[in-house]
Design a protein around this motif. Sequence first.
Motif, PDB file in Angstrom:
ATOM      1  N   ASN A  72       0.850  -1.190   0.000  1.00  8.77           N
ATOM      2  CA  ASN A  72       0.000   0.000   0.000  1.00  8.77           C
ATOM      3  C   ASN A  72       0.883   1.237   0.000  1.00  8.77           C
ATOM      4  O   ASN A  72       1.456   1.617   1.020  1.00  8.77           O
ATOM      5  N   TYR A  74       1.316   4.996   0.011  1.00 12.82           N
ATOM      6  CA  TYR A  74       0.452   6.089   0.443  1.00 12.82           C
ATOM      7  C   TYR A  74       1.270   7.346   0.691  1.00 12.82           C
ATOM      8  O   TYR A  74       2.503   7.328   0.707  1.00 12.82           O
ATOM      9  N   SER A  75       0.553   8.447   0.889  1.00 15.43           N
ATOM     10  CA  SER A  75       1.184   9.714   1.254  1.00 15.43           C
ATOM     11  C   SER A  75       0.285  10.433   2.243  1.00 15.43           C
ATOM     12  O   SER A  75      -0.943  10.423   2.102  1.00 15.43           O
ATOM     13  N   SER A  78      -2.344  12.847   0.905  1.00 16.69           N
ATOM     14  CA  SER A  78      -3.510  12.357   0.166  1.00 16.69           C
ATOM     15  C   SER A  78      -4.583  11.826   1.119  1.00 16.69           C
ATOM     16  O   SER A  78      -4.394  10.763   1.730  1.00 16.69           O
ATOM     17  N   SER A  81      -5.542   8.303   0.450  1.00 14.94           N
ATOM     18  CA  SER A  81      -4.633   7.284   0.962  1.00 14.94           C
ATOM     19  C   SER A  81      -5.079   6.806   2.335  1.00 14.94           C
ATOM     20  O   SER A  81      -5.068   5.604   2.627  1.00 14.94           O
ATOM     21  N   THR A  85      -6.118   3.035   3.216  1.00 14.34           N
ATOM     22  CA  THR A  85      -5.337   2.328   4.223  1.00 14.34           C
ATOM     23  C   THR A  85      -6.239   1.691   5.266  1.00 14.34           C
ATOM     24  O   THR A  85      -6.031   0.543   5.687  1.00 14.34           O
ATOM     25  N   ASN A 103       2.551  -1.199   4.392  1.00 13.65           N
ATOM     26  CA  ASN A 103       2.359   0.218   4.111  1.00 13.65           C
ATOM     27  C   ASN A 103       3.692   0.880   3.788  1.00 13.65           C
ATOM     28  O   ASN A 103       4.673   0.695   4.516  1.00 13.65           O
ATOM     29  N   ASP A 105       5.330   4.635   2.918  1.00 12.82           N
ATOM     30  CA  ASP A 105       5.231   6.094   2.805  1.00 12.82           C
ATOM     31  C   ASP A 105       6.099   6.518   1.616  1.00 12.82           C
ATOM     32  O   ASP A 105       7.330   6.514   1.707  1.00 12.82           O
ATOM     33  N   VAL A 121      -0.677   8.461  -5.970  1.00 12.69           N
ATOM     34  CA  VAL A 121      -1.054   7.875  -4.683  1.00 12.69           C
ATOM     35  C   VAL A 121      -2.554   8.095  -4.478  1.00 12.69           C
ATOM     36  O   VAL A 121      -3.090   9.127  -4.893  1.00 12.69           O
ATOM     37  N   PRO A 122      -3.203   7.110  -3.884  1.00 11.17           N
ATOM     38  CA  PRO A 122      -2.640   5.827  -3.479  1.00 11.17           C
ATOM     39  C   PRO A 122      -2.424   4.897  -4.675  1.00 11.17           C
ATOM     40  O   PRO A 122      -3.159   4.963  -5.647  1.00 11.17           O
ATOM     41  N   ALA A 139      -7.893   5.467  -5.339  1.00 16.22           N
ATOM     42  CA  ALA A 139      -8.803   4.972  -4.317  1.00 16.22           C
ATOM     43  C   ALA A 139      -9.990   4.294  -4.986  1.00 16.22           C
ATOM     44  O   ALA A 139     -10.529   4.805  -5.970  1.00 16.22           O
TER      45      ALA A 139
END
Length: 314
Positions: A72, A74-75, A78, A81, A85, A103, A105, A121-122, A139
Amino acid sequence: MSTPNHRPAPSPSMNLRGAVDLSALKAKASAPPPAAASGGQDSEAATYVVEVTEQSFPQVVQLSATVPVIVNMYSARSPESAELTAVLQQEAASRNGKVLVANVDVDAYPQIAQAFQAVSVPTVAAVVKGQPVPLFDRAVPAEQVRALLDELMQVADANGVNGSLADGAAQAPEEAPLPPLHQEAYDAIVAGDYDAAASAYRRALAEQPADAEAKAGLAQVELMQRLQDADADAIRKAGAEEPDNIDAQLAVADLDTSGGHVEDAFNRLVRLIARTAGEDRERVRLRLLDLFEITGSSDPRVTKARSALARALF
């Protein structure tokens, strides 16, 4: 890396070969296995969710021999994200150790995102037996996440990846030590030094010209080098506008291979071989052979493309 785009979700059809081979990230690490994530999630979900770094990611890849690993990316920038998550954490808990959510970053560890060719992202991908499986790059509703993970588990089961992390089983499997030059190449890939990785593989091939793993590793690293600073939109635009431009068509084939669309890449280059000659034809043929190495000689798509190549050449 951009915020979420609005492209359609990819087809749920999944294959274990055809994208950049992440087995190069399976080098042994001295750090202990990544700790379970904690914080706002319940303890059951935490058991099967980890926060990973570039240093701990190799061991997460090793676990993909036991269970599918959901990566996953993610940021904190976002909001989508965070929502995704939470959905993945719920899925991890409900599947009771049959999957691991890792996860990443992307702002802190961009090299991992680059290995997956993530541009937004995501982005979520999976790893099964060290092989990446693209899932989605935006998403998506919880129901679609659940359906894709159900299909992923079926694909994993068909490939013998059907273990569990329950009852403390989340231990990275032991692997035999790699040959020194292979280890040097893998360490360089983890560090993002593709030039050093390529050099190590070339030295391995100089010592053992029949080293199939070194040959495949070199092809993979050279693909990463070519795409390292690539603009995907510009590549596809040039490919569409210049069908007889050898460089443009090779670049699109590279991009397709990195994204798992190997049949598109093979077909493009076979058609190009059929309408070229001399040095241009040889350049395209050699690139196609490199893409075969990346995909794997036993892959049925490679077998089919080899037959097409023979017809185009003769």
